[in-house]
Scaffold this active site. Sequence first.
Site, PDB file in Angstrom:
ATOM      1  N   HIS A 180     -24.423 -68.103  40.069  1.00  0.00           N
ATOM      2  CA  HIS A 180     -25.197 -67.065  40.566  1.00  0.00           C
ATOM      3  C   HIS A 180     -25.065 -65.756  39.698  1.00  0.00           C
ATOM      4  O   HIS A 180     -25.980 -64.892  39.394  1.00  0.00           O
ATOM      5  CB  HIS A 180     -24.970 -66.759  42.145  1.00  0.00           C
ATOM      6  CG  HIS A 180     -25.390 -67.756  42.824  1.00  0.00           C
ATOM      7  ND1 HIS A 180     -24.307 -68.751  43.767  1.00  0.00           N
ATOM      8  CD2 HIS A 180     -26.657 -68.547  43.181  1.00  0.00           C
ATOM      9  CE1 HIS A 180     -24.978 -69.438  44.286  1.00  0.00           C
ATOM     10  NE2 HIS A 180     -26.348 -69.443  44.113  1.00  0.00           N
ATOM     11  N   GLY A 199     -30.904 -71.111  37.720  1.00  0.00           N
ATOM     12  CA  GLY A 199     -29.969 -72.216  37.218  1.00  0.00           C
ATOM     13  C   GLY A 199     -30.179 -73.441  37.025  1.00  0.00           C
ATOM     14  O   GLY A 199     -30.929 -74.124  37.584  1.00  0.00           O
ATOM     15  N   MET A 203     -29.983 -68.409  47.873  1.00  0.00           N
ATOM     16  CA  MET A 203     -29.546 -68.568  49.256  1.00  0.00           C
ATOM     17  C   MET A 203     -28.262 -68.159  49.576  1.00  0.00           C
ATOM     18  O   MET A 203     -27.756 -68.349  50.523  1.00  0.00           O
ATOM     19  CB  MET A 203     -29.558 -70.334  49.539  1.00  0.00           C
ATOM     20  CG  MET A 203     -31.196 -70.670  49.270  1.00  0.00           C
ATOM     21  SD  MET A 203     -31.626 -72.122  50.383  1.00  0.00           S
ATOM     22  CE  MET A 203     -30.296 -73.320  49.947  1.00  0.00           C
TER      23      MET A 203
END
EC number: 6.3.2.1
Lengths: 306, 306
Positions: free
Chosen positions: B46, B156, B39
């Site tokens: 990330h 993750g 997002m």
Amino acid sequence: MKTNPKIVRKIAELRSEIANFKQRESGKADSTVGFVPTMGYLHDGHASLIRQSATDNGLTVLSIFVNPIQFGPGEDLDKYPRDEERDIRVASDSGADIVFLPSVEEMYPRRRVTTVTVDDVTDRLCGASRPGHFDGVATVVVKLFNIVQPDRAYFGQKDAQQVAVIERMTQDLNIPVEIVPCPILREEDGLALSSRNVYLSPEQRQEALVLSKSLARIPEWIAEGMNATRLIASLKDFIGQSPLADIDYVDVLTYPDLSPPDGDMPLFETDSNLLIAVAVRFGRTRLIDNRLLKPTEVGAYICSAK
Amino acid sequence: MKTNPKIVRKIAELRSEIANFKQRESGKADSTVGFVPTMGYLHDGHASLIRQSATDNGLTVLSIFVNPIQFGPGEDLDKYPRDEERDIRVASDSGADIVFLPSVEEMYPRRRVTTVTVDDVTDRLCGASRPGHFDGVATVVVKLFNIVQPDRAYFGQKDAQQVAVIERMTQDLNIPVEIVPCPILREEDGLALSSRNVYLSPEQRQEALVLSKSLARIPEWIAEGMNATRLIASLKDFIGQSPLADIDYVDVLTYPDLSPPDGDMPLFETDSNLLIAVAVRFGRTRLIDNRLLKPTEVGAYICSAK
């Protein structure tokens, strides 16, 4: 174009067969995969889907799987007709290259917790009569699409709502498959082909003609200026004359969004596709049939009637 | 391995970029596609997913899409942090080849009627606190998987339940994507990296350390012979000492099926993976953290404590 189709019962084997085909044909014009998902007990309607796929694609995969999760309690899952040997013959005669015949355990190896739900287009018709049915259809079609990864998938327009549900789901989920709807096939006397027709007694079989006969009156009734409400009433009256017919639904909806057409307007003035769909029980056998009209066709009735 | 990623905002363009890559690399060892759905407001967590994908695959696609349908009413959809320019820099520094930045209209061009629902593994933890959240996650992930058609997708482990939901959904729907969970990344003082950390005031930021500190006590508590109930109580006591911490949940579950472990048994006797997960609010910011233990690790605590 008779084929000697490979019989595959395992997902991993099917994936590997299709991967081999794609690798072999890579870059060639004929490298597309066509897919015909069925519940077996194949009739000429299914055969026409297979033939269309074989014409359009380099490889045609037919699946035969009586999907338990699209049957409700008290429906005909256990007695759904099966004939594997004959099905393979039909597949071969129609041009299928692979027949995928998974077991229930192969398709649902553990408790399934994931469901694909399509709202809105499932509110009426068979969606209303068979709660949960289209969740089961949508879920198994997503599974089969992920297993086969076809370029095109072929569905009979007899299950018009099913086609609408699958087209909408395919768009909503960005599934890279072209959905190809194919026309209804009928017996010479007009009865729509269905695996469930074998359930009918001779008397029921005769009376079941009331479905196609009622639908055949539609052009004339639309030309008379009927709106949706009057057309539904006329169809119900017509079907009701058959003493063995127990009407489940008769409905007139726009297609493919399956919403009621604009209230009182004569149907020949509509600018949407129209689906006129009926479901009728004969004893414990439930038959469906429908007619799908494009706006130009709807308009043509009044022109030709004038 | 700095890259100059291509920025793509349209689904059709993305499909064509990926098809070109696959055609170009066809047959080569490095022809796989890795996918990192996010997002945005990218942090080192990330970046570690992107780096892993770039190591494993010939092409890495990063998507940045704040998916409205996974936010509930009153959640932080409108104020979710965004910084496209910085995100593209992180993507470039980490080895992404394509950054997919679709608009909401591109992803949901018409009223969506199709939903992917995952039951069971969504009953507890964030699924209980955020009703509908995982339907939104599952639906957008299926859409993105169908658009990108990756070989591997990277998630993750901080969102451990999300990983469990996506793994289960991928199995149930036969999606041909390998799900690769990646370890939690932390600040030097132990705070798990999260895009939502920017919401925290300096005091809240300091007190938020109670999450990782409480999880760090787990080995010792398990070695003492605690069962699930006592471990949950100990974690709650520990976190409760922070005056700004408002506990949403603390739970101990088997992984990946996310069911409660066997009642009174000391946890070091368990033979399942264990997920110990916490969600705590600081003001209006909700943070999550977790620890995932394999049976051998759980057992090791008692051995090393003896």
